[in-house]
Enzyme design. Structure first.
Site, PDB file in Angstrom:
ATOM      1  CB  SER A   1      82.968 -10.427 -61.966  1.00  0.00           C
ATOM      2  OG  SER A   1      83.109  -9.413 -60.999  1.00  0.00           O
TER       3      SER A   1
ATOM      4  CE  LYS B   1      79.175 -12.494 -63.465  1.00  0.00           C
ATOM      5  NZ  LYS B   1      78.830 -12.607 -64.888  1.00  0.00           N
TER       6      LYS B   1
ATOM      7  CE1 TYR C   1      77.425 -10.610 -60.945  1.00  0.00           C
ATOM      8  CE2 TYR C   1      79.497 -10.165 -59.813  1.00  0.00           C
ATOM      9  CZ  TYR C   1      78.677 -10.018 -60.923  1.00  0.00           C
ATOM     10  OH  TYR C   1      79.122  -9.299 -62.003  1.00  0.00           O
TER      11      TYR C   1
HETATM   12  P1  NAI Z   1      73.516  -4.586 -66.955  1.00  0.00           P
HETATM   13  O1  NAI Z   1      72.616  -4.951 -65.825  1.00  0.00           O
HETATM   14  O2  NAI Z   1      73.719  -3.160 -67.264  1.00  0.00           O
HETATM   15  O3  NAI Z   1      73.029  -5.325 -68.290  1.00  0.00           O
HETATM   16  C1  NAI Z   1      72.756  -6.701 -68.256  1.00  0.00           C
HETATM   17  C2  NAI Z   1      71.841  -7.020 -69.425  1.00  0.00           C
HETATM   18  O4  NAI Z   1      71.550  -8.432 -69.356  1.00  0.00           O
HETATM   19  C3  NAI Z   1      70.493  -6.301 -69.351  1.00  0.00           C
HETATM   20  O5  NAI Z   1      70.193  -5.712 -70.606  1.00  0.00           O
HETATM   21  C4  NAI Z   1      69.500  -7.406 -69.015  1.00  0.00           C
HETATM   22  O6  NAI Z   1      68.215  -7.219 -69.583  1.00  0.00           O
HETATM   23  C5  NAI Z   1      70.170  -8.625 -69.605  1.00  0.00           C
HETATM   24  N1  NAI Z   1      69.714  -9.852 -68.965  1.00  0.00           N
HETATM   25  C6  NAI Z   1      69.534 -10.081 -67.648  1.00  0.00           C
HETATM   26  N2  NAI Z   1      69.056 -11.308 -67.453  1.00  0.00           N
HETATM   27  C7  NAI Z   1      68.929 -11.885 -68.672  1.00  0.00           C
HETATM   28  C8  NAI Z   1      68.463 -13.141 -69.118  1.00  0.00           C
HETATM   29  N3  NAI Z   1      68.005 -14.059 -68.266  1.00  0.00           N
HETATM   30  N4  NAI Z   1      68.465 -13.395 -70.456  1.00  0.00           N
HETATM   31  C9  NAI Z   1      68.897 -12.460 -71.343  1.00  0.00           C
HETATM   32  N5  NAI Z   1      69.342 -11.238 -70.965  1.00  0.00           N
HETATM   33  C10 NAI Z   1      69.347 -10.962 -69.644  1.00  0.00           C
HETATM   34  O7  NAI Z   1      74.904  -5.330 -66.637  1.00  0.00           O
HETATM   35  P2  NAI Z   1      76.415  -4.906 -67.001  1.00  0.00           P
HETATM   36  O8  NAI Z   1      76.961  -4.116 -65.901  1.00  0.00           O
HETATM   37  O9  NAI Z   1      76.481  -4.410 -68.380  1.00  0.00           O
HETATM   38  O10 NAI Z   1      77.138  -6.333 -66.896  1.00  0.00           O
HETATM   39  C11 NAI Z   1      77.243  -7.211 -67.988  1.00  0.00           C
HETATM   40  C12 NAI Z   1      78.011  -8.441 -67.552  1.00  0.00           C
HETATM   41  O11 NAI Z   1      79.283  -8.072 -67.042  1.00  0.00           O
HETATM   42  C13 NAI Z   1      77.329  -9.229 -66.442  1.00  0.00           C
HETATM   43  O12 NAI Z   1      77.541 -10.615 -66.636  1.00  0.00           O
HETATM   44  C14 NAI Z   1      78.031  -8.756 -65.206  1.00  0.00           C
HETATM   45  O13 NAI Z   1      77.971  -9.699 -64.170  1.00  0.00           O
HETATM   46  C15 NAI Z   1      79.437  -8.570 -65.729  1.00  0.00           C
HETATM   47  N6  NAI Z   1      80.224  -7.649 -64.925  1.00  0.00           N
HETATM   48  C16 NAI Z   1      79.846  -6.338 -64.768  1.00  0.00           C
HETATM   49  C17 NAI Z   1      80.607  -5.497 -63.978  1.00  0.00           C
HETATM   50  C18 NAI Z   1      80.261  -4.057 -63.773  1.00  0.00           C
HETATM   51  O14 NAI Z   1      80.945  -3.407 -62.990  1.00  0.00           O
HETATM   52  N7  NAI Z   1      79.245  -3.528 -64.429  1.00  0.00           N
HETATM   53  C19 NAI Z   1      81.800  -5.985 -63.284  1.00  0.00           C
HETATM   54  C20 NAI Z   1      82.108  -7.357 -63.537  1.00  0.00           C
HETATM   55  C21 NAI Z   1      81.334  -8.143 -64.331  1.00  0.00           C
END
Ligand code: NAI
Length: 246
Positions: A141, A158, A154
């Site tokens: 991130s 990251k 976090y």
């Molecule tokens: P989100 O919260 O929309 O989706 C995350 C998914 O991971 C969910 O479907 C959830 O059920 C699943 N999940 C959570 N814990 C889990 C576990 N223990 N085992 C299996 N699945 C699990 O998140 P988003 O925004 O799509 O982010 C995805 C990745 O990108 C994350 O690693 C996040 O930190 C990273 N990221 C996101 C940013 C953003 O602005 N949305 C920015 C920078 C990084």
């Protein structure tokens, strides 16, 4: 079809960036394992991929559970014959300023974002070493590059993901395994949608392009890095953030 017949596991693929990546990979010809905690989201993502003519299977997996992770690798090999690409996308936040962050918030985020990535990469790397090829992609991130107010836990994870990415690139390159990270900026997903409007406006202001990104922007980066177009790229962090960190 840049990923034709590749077998790809994407964690956290039920929604957000993971879902967009699963759909993009399927369009590019990959056989996709949609791994997530949430069964409803898994089923929706899998059916949408199949309706669009792609190939996907859902697996309920908690990345913090090593036995479940190992089963995911075994089941994938049984179903599709190999594990060619893993996208360590599952991640969570539990924000609080340092002086207010309790131990459970620290532990929860470390467990999913750091140990979960280690669990999945380790199990996958063993399989990829046997195959003598593979691609591991990790979700970092912007926060892993420049910190963020209220995100001690976090930011640590990251940042840690970048360290693991470079370490694994050094360890696994000799087996034909490439390891890279993507550092998304502020992307409009359920994780970000729950933030106050003021914070979202502030995020837009930080982008040199004046907007948030969309899950497809990150899916495109994961597609490039997984494809043979990136065959000479390993140990790197690709920022996809509209110029937030330059
Ligand atoms: P989100 O919260 O929309 O989706 C995350 C998914 O991971 C969910 O479907 C959830 O059920 C699943 N999940 C959570 N814990 C889990 C576990 N223990 N085992 C299996 N699945 C699990 O998140 P988003 O925004 O799509 O982010 C995805 C990745 O990108 C994350 O690693 C996040 O930190 C990273 N990221 C996101 C940013 C953003 O602005 N949305 C920015 C920078 C990084």
């Amino acid at each position: 079809m840049r990923l034709k017949d590749r077998v790809a596991i994407i964690t956290g693929a039920g929604r957000g960036i993971g879902e967009a990546t699963a759909k993009k990979y399927a369009i590019e010809g990959a056989k996709v394992v949609v791994a997530d905690l949430n069964e409803e989201d898994i089923n929706r993502t899998v059916s949408e991929i199949m309706e669009a003519g792609g190939e996907a299977v859902g697996m309920i997996v908690n990345v913090t559970d090593r036995a479940q992770v190992e089963n995911m690798i075994t089941d994938t090999v049984e179903k599709f014959g190999s594990v060619d690409i893993v996208v360590n996308n599952a991640g969570i936040t539990a924000d609080a300023q340092l002086v207010k962050m309790d131990e459970s918030e620290w532990d929860r985020v470390i467990d999913v974002n750091l140990k979960g990535v280690y669990n999945v990469a380790q199990a996958a790397a063993k399989q990829m070493k046997e195959q003598q090829r593979g691609v591991i992609l990790n979700a970092s991130s912007v926060v892993g590059l420049y910190g963020n107010f209220g995100q001690t836990n976090y930011a640590a994870t990251k940042w840690g993901v970048i360290g693991m990415t470079k370490t694994w690139a050094k360890e696994l390159g000799r087996y034909g395994i490439r390891v890279n990270a993507v550092a998304p900026g502020f992307i409009m997903t359920p994780m970000v949608e729950k933030m106050p409007e003021k914070v979202i406006e502030m995020m837009k202001g930080k982008s040199l392009l004046g907007s948030l990104g969309y899950p497809e922007d990150i899916a495109n980066a994961y597609t490039f890095l997984a494809s043979d177009e990136a065959r000479f790229i390993t140990g790197t962090v690709l920022s996809v953030d509209g110029g937030v960190v330059i």
